[in-house]
Design a protein around this motif. Structure first.
Motif, PDB file in Angstrom:
ATOM      1  N   THR A  28     -13.326-106.281  33.241  1.00  0.00           N
ATOM      2  CA  THR A  28     -13.214-105.011  33.952  1.00  0.00           C
ATOM      3  C   THR A  28     -13.156-103.857  32.966  1.00  0.00           C
ATOM      4  O   THR A  28     -13.762-102.800  33.185  1.00  0.00           O
ATOM      5  N   THR A  29     -12.415-104.059  31.866  1.00  0.00           N
ATOM      6  CA  THR A  29     -12.339-103.017  30.830  1.00  0.00           C
ATOM      7  C   THR A  29     -13.706-102.769  30.207  1.00  0.00           C
ATOM      8  O   THR A  29     -14.105-101.620  29.991  1.00  0.00           O
ATOM      9  N   LEU A  30     -14.429-103.859  29.916  1.00  0.00           N
ATOM     10  CA  LEU A  30     -15.771-103.714  29.333  1.00  0.00           C
ATOM     11  C   LEU A  30     -16.675-102.928  30.267  1.00  0.00           C
ATOM     12  O   LEU A  30     -17.399-102.021  29.838  1.00  0.00           O
ATOM     13  N   ARG A  31     -16.624-103.239  31.574  1.00  0.00           N
ATOM     14  CA  ARG A  31     -17.450-102.514  32.528  1.00  0.00           C
ATOM     15  C   ARG A  31     -16.976-101.076  32.700  1.00  0.00           C
ATOM     16  O   ARG A  31     -17.773-100.192  33.025  1.00  0.00           O
ATOM     17  N   SER A  32     -15.697-100.811  32.460  1.00  0.00           N
ATOM     18  CA  SER A  32     -15.202 -99.437  32.535  1.00  0.00           C
ATOM     19  C   SER A  32     -15.745 -98.609  31.376  1.00  0.00           C
ATOM     20  O   SER A  32     -16.117 -97.445  31.555  1.00  0.00           O
ATOM     21  N   TYR A  33     -15.795 -99.206  30.186  1.00  0.00           N
ATOM     22  CA  TYR A  33     -16.431 -98.527  29.052  1.00  0.00           C
ATOM     23  C   TYR A  33     -17.902 -98.259  29.366  1.00  0.00           C
ATOM     24  O   TYR A  33     -18.424 -97.167  29.096  1.00  0.00           O
ATOM     25  N   ALA A  34     -18.561 -99.291  29.917  1.00  0.00           N
ATOM     26  CA  ALA A  34     -19.972 -99.126  30.271  1.00  0.00           C
ATOM     27  C   ALA A  34     -20.140 -98.048  31.333  1.00  0.00           C
ATOM     28  O   ALA A  34     -21.100 -97.261  31.296  1.00  0.00           O
ATOM     29  N   SER A  35     -19.196 -97.969  32.276  1.00  0.00           N
ATOM     30  CA  SER A  35     -19.265 -96.947  33.319  1.00  0.00           C
ATOM     31  C   SER A  35     -19.100 -95.551  32.739  1.00  0.00           C
ATOM     32  O   SER A  35     -19.749 -94.594  33.181  1.00  0.00           O
ATOM     33  N   PHE A  36     -18.221 -95.442  31.748  1.00  0.00           N
ATOM     34  CA  PHE A  36     -18.020 -94.133  31.112  1.00  0.00           C
ATOM     35  C   PHE A  36     -19.318 -93.660  30.442  1.00  0.00           C
ATOM     36  O   PHE A  36     -19.760 -92.519  30.659  1.00  0.00           O
ATOM     37  N   LEU A  37     -19.940 -94.535  29.646  1.00  0.00           N
ATOM     38  CA  LEU A  37     -21.186 -94.135  28.988  1.00  0.00           C
ATOM     39  C   LEU A  37     -22.326 -94.050  29.985  1.00  0.00           C
ATOM     40  O   LEU A  37     -23.283 -93.292  29.786  1.00  0.00           O
ATOM     41  N   ASN A  38     -22.230 -94.816  31.077  1.00  0.00           N
ATOM     42  CA  ASN A  38     -23.201 -94.668  32.155  1.00  0.00           C
ATOM     43  C   ASN A  38     -23.147 -93.258  32.719  1.00  0.00           C
ATOM     44  O   ASN A  38     -24.171 -92.656  33.047  1.00  0.00           O
ATOM     45  N   MET A  39     -21.933 -92.715  32.809  1.00  0.00           N
ATOM     46  CA  MET A  39     -21.775 -91.352  33.302  1.00  0.00           C
ATOM     47  C   MET A  39     -22.324 -90.326  32.317  1.00  0.00           C
ATOM     48  O   MET A  39     -22.836 -89.278  32.719  1.00  0.00           O
ATOM     49  N   VAL A  40     -22.212 -90.624  31.024  1.00  0.00           N
ATOM     50  CA  VAL A  40     -22.849 -89.752  30.034  1.00  0.00           C
ATOM     51  C   VAL A  40     -24.351 -89.709  30.287  1.00  0.00           C
ATOM     52  O   VAL A  40     -24.975 -88.641  30.299  1.00  0.00           O
ATOM     53  N   GLY A  41     -24.935 -90.889  30.510  1.00  0.00           N
ATOM     54  CA  GLY A  41     -26.360 -90.940  30.836  1.00  0.00           C
ATOM     55  C   GLY A  41     -26.677 -90.275  32.153  1.00  0.00           C
ATOM     56  O   GLY A  41     -27.721 -89.625  32.301  1.00  0.00           O
ATOM     57  N   THR A  42     -25.768 -90.416  33.115  1.00  0.00           N
ATOM     58  CA  THR A  42     -25.971 -89.780  34.413  1.00  0.00           C
ATOM     59  C   THR A  42     -25.982 -88.265  34.280  1.00  0.00           C
ATOM     60  O   THR A  42     -26.764 -87.572  34.947  1.00  0.00           O
ATOM     61  N   ILE A  43     -25.106 -87.737  33.424  1.00  0.00           N
ATOM     62  CA  ILE A  43     -25.095 -86.292  33.180  1.00  0.00           C
ATOM     63  C   ILE A  43     -26.451 -85.845  32.629  1.00  0.00           C
ATOM     64  O   ILE A  43     -27.029 -84.842  33.059  1.00  0.00           O
ATOM     65  N   PHE A  44     -26.975 -86.634  31.678  1.00  0.00           N
ATOM     66  CA  PHE A  44     -28.297 -86.314  31.136  1.00  0.00           C
ATOM     67  C   PHE A  44     -29.355 -86.310  32.232  1.00  0.00           C
ATOM     68  O   PHE A  44     -30.205 -85.413  32.288  1.00  0.00           O
ATOM     69  N   SER A  45     -29.312 -87.340  33.101  1.00  0.00           N
ATOM     70  CA  SER A  45     -30.409 -87.525  34.055  1.00  0.00           C
ATOM     71  C   SER A  45     -30.250 -86.747  35.353  1.00  0.00           C
ATOM     72  O   SER A  45     -31.233 -86.530  36.062  1.00  0.00           O
ATOM     73  N   MET A  46     -29.031 -86.328  35.682  1.00  0.00           N
ATOM     74  CA  MET A  46     -28.830 -85.598  36.929  1.00  0.00           C
ATOM     75  C   MET A  46     -28.601 -84.107  36.707  1.00  0.00           C
ATOM     76  O   MET A  46     -28.955 -83.285  37.550  1.00  0.00           O
ATOM     77  N   VAL A  47     -27.996 -83.761  35.572  1.00  0.00           N
ATOM     78  CA  VAL A  47     -27.685 -82.361  35.296  1.00  0.00           C
ATOM     79  C   VAL A  47     -28.812 -81.680  34.532  1.00  0.00           C
ATOM     80  O   VAL A  47     -29.217 -80.557  34.856  1.00  0.00           O
ATOM     81  N   LEU A  48     -29.334 -82.365  33.520  1.00  0.00           N
ATOM     82  CA  LEU A  48     -30.300 -81.719  32.642  1.00  0.00           C
ATOM     83  C   LEU A  48     -31.688 -81.488  33.248  1.00  0.00           C
ATOM     84  O   LEU A  48     -32.326 -80.485  32.913  1.00  0.00           O
ATOM     85  N   PRO A  49     -32.219 -82.387  34.100  1.00  0.00           N
ATOM     86  CA  PRO A  49     -33.596 -82.180  34.548  1.00  0.00           C
ATOM     87  C   PRO A  49     -33.886 -80.808  35.127  1.00  0.00           C
ATOM     88  O   PRO A  49     -34.846 -80.138  34.713  1.00  0.00           O
ATOM     89  N   THR A  50     -33.074 -80.355  36.095  1.00  0.00           N
ATOM     90  CA  THR A  50     -33.364 -79.052  36.694  1.00  0.00           C
ATOM     91  C   THR A  50     -33.155 -77.915  35.696  1.00  0.00           C
ATOM     92  O   THR A  50     -33.887 -76.919  35.706  1.00  0.00           O
ATOM     93  N   LEU A  51     -32.171 -78.069  34.799  1.00  0.00           N
ATOM     94  CA  LEU A  51     -31.970 -77.050  33.758  1.00  0.00           C
ATOM     95  C   LEU A  51     -33.151 -77.012  32.790  1.00  0.00           C
ATOM     96  O   LEU A  51     -33.643 -75.937  32.433  1.00  0.00           O
ATOM     97  N   MET A  52     -33.585 -78.195  32.374  1.00  0.00           N
ATOM     98  CA  MET A  52     -34.690 -78.262  31.420  1.00  0.00           C
ATOM     99  C   MET A  52     -35.987 -77.761  32.042  1.00  0.00           C
ATOM    100  O   MET A  52     -36.762 -77.051  31.394  1.00  0.00           O
ATOM    101  N   VAL A  53     -36.229 -78.141  33.293  1.00  0.00           N
ATOM    102  CA  VAL A  53     -37.440 -77.667  33.970  1.00  0.00           C
ATOM    103  C   VAL A  53     -37.432 -76.145  34.082  1.00  0.00           C
ATOM    104  O   VAL A  53     -38.441 -75.481  33.800  1.00  0.00           O
TER     105      VAL A  53
END
Length: 468
Positions: free
Chosen positions: A148-173
């Motif tokens: 569970t801890t390992l997946r929590s770390y993965a979830s945290f970095l998953n959220m970093v990637g989510t920020i890139f993919s959900m926040v940045l696209p409209t800003l970059m466009v």
């Protein structure tokens, strides 16, 4: 192979494994969040056709998932079982991301064919990376809590990637359009830059896992290759599906991910049309969603430690269902309601990715306990198959609903009926599927206590066999 049994993982090991979750989130969320929006507003595809294209891609993903899972279980290479797939998929993944978000002046029928091909290419390369990566997590540790801890770390970095993919696209466009580029070219460059980040993160994990995904002996490789074939693959998946916990967990995934697919694909429509957000405000809403999830990751982890993964998921689902049903009756537009809406949708959807993969890892031990075999790739690829089916079906449902409601991608303002149906797709419809998921997880038999008994029995078997 060293599974480390109950040993605690180092911080370095957790970060090394979790790095690829950045690439996973960027690729997956960019497609699932923006593909419908891009196809209907930039590429000029009608909503029902756009939904069908998304569904075709994910149906293909469902076909490829078990093949990749089986092959990665039986791979015999000097680089291990999982890492060759991860590295080999990187650059096709980047190319397909760029091609999906490219638009050309071609006839409508040819355009449909083009997007069908490149969407299939995306899901093929994504699955070739994701299933082996997903299965790799089960090989890091057998400890119930540590998973569970390992997946929590993965979830945290998953959220970093989510920020890139959900926040940045409209800003970059918006930024690239401000530099004088066309909307089509702006999306293409955005997809390339985000895809490049994905590639780097996947390569980091592939090299970090060199001591986990170890080379096998020549005898082990020959044994696996002898079992490799279509008939054996079919037989293996029948055996996996015969496991009761597996069948129940797949029902949980199906219902949960149907609700997730509808909600997350519709989220940008709500922000854009119901709330009237511009590109920068949509990015801010996406960032707020990701920030809330990051805050709640350690809280969900604590909840899992206090109870267990099954109960924690039930509690989160109950809160999310209640929140979604109440939200439908609140007046959208106020800052407070918007904040609550973003918070509820964030917590309800993301908790799946933190808890459920760790539960699937536990099924790997149950499989070994019942059959004497470890089939991480097969077990986790079936989950990927259900995920693909749910994603395609959910997106297709959204496409039909939007077309039925009269959505017009060329208009900045939608009718009241259309706005109501857009809102239904982020409240009532997901809530219905989450209720079904909650009922299924209640019936899941592997609690923390049950898992610990299984782990002790497996350890005793190893001791008696002299393999511990």
């Amino acid at each position: 192979m060293d599974y480390r049994n109950s040993d605690k993982l180092t911080f370095r090991a957790k970060i090394g494994y979790s790095a690829a979750s950045i690439g996973d989130a960027i690729a997956y969320m960019l497609i699932t969040t923006f593909i419908m929006f891009y196809l209907t507003t930039v590429a000029g595809i009608r909503p029902a056709a756009a939904g069908a294209l998304a569904a075709i891609g994910t149906i293909w993903d469902a076909v490829v998932n078990p093949i990749i899972g089986y092959l990665s279980d039986h791979a015999g290479t000097g680089w291990g079982r999982r890492r060759p797939f991860m590295i080999g998929a990187c650059f096709p993944l980047l190319a397909s991301m760029v091609l999906v978000f490219s638009s050309f002046n071609i006839s409508y029928p040819v355009k449909i064919i083009y997007y069908g091909i490149v969407i299939i290419a995306f899901w093929t390369s994504f699955t070739a990376f994701f299933v082996p990566y997903y299965a790799l997590g089960a090989e890091y540790t057998r400890d119930y809590g540590e998973r569970t801890t390992l997946r929590s770390y993965a979830s945290f970095l998953n959220m970093v990637g989510t920020i890139f993919s959900m926040v940045l696209p409209t800003l970059m466009v918006s930024l690239f359009e401000g530099w004088g580029l066309s909307t089509q070219k702006a999306w293409q460059i955005t997809a390339f830059l985000l895809g490049a980040i994905s590639v780097v993160s996947i390569i980091i994990t592939a090299f970090a896992a060199k001591d986990i995904d170890v080379c096998e002996s020549e005898e082990e490789r020959r044994c696996k290759k002898q079992r490799t074939g279509a008939a054996d693959m079919f037989r293996e998946y029948v055996q996996v599906l015969s496991l009761k916990p597996m069948r129940i967990l797949l029902m949980v995934s199906l219902f949960y991910l149907l609700g997730y697919a509808i909600l997350i694909s519709d989220f940008v429509y709500v922000l854009t049309y119901n709330l009237g957000f511009n590109g920068k405000e949509v990015s801010l809403g996406m960032f707020g969603r990701s920030g809330i999830i990051i805050i709640f990751i350690p809280l969900v982890l604590k909840l899992c430690e206090k109870t267990d993964k099954r109960r924690a998921l039930m509690y989160v689902l109950a809160g999310g269902i209640a929140g979604l049903l109440v939200l439908r009756f609140l007046p959208f537009g106020s800052v407070a309601v918007t904040a609550v809406f973003i918070m509820v949708t964030a917590i309800t959807t993301q908790t799946y990715w933190q808890i459920v993969p760790a539960i699937f890892y536990d099924v790997c031990e149950y499989d070994e306990y019942k059959t004497g075999r470890r089939r991480e790739g097969a077990i986790l690829s079936v989950q990927g198959l259900v995920e693909a089916m749910a994603s395609g079906l959910g997106t297709q449902m959204l496409g039909f609903i939007l077309q039925f409601a009269g959505f017009d991608g060329t208009s900045a303002v939608q009718s009241r009926i259309t706005l109501d149906w857009i809102l239904n797709c982020t409240t009532w419809f997901p809530a219905i599927f989450l209720i079904a998921a909650a009922i299924a997880i209640y019936k899941f038999p592997i609690t923390k206590e049950v898992y610990e008994r299984i782990a002790e029995e497996l350890k005793e078997r190893k001791r008696l066999n002299g393999t511990d």
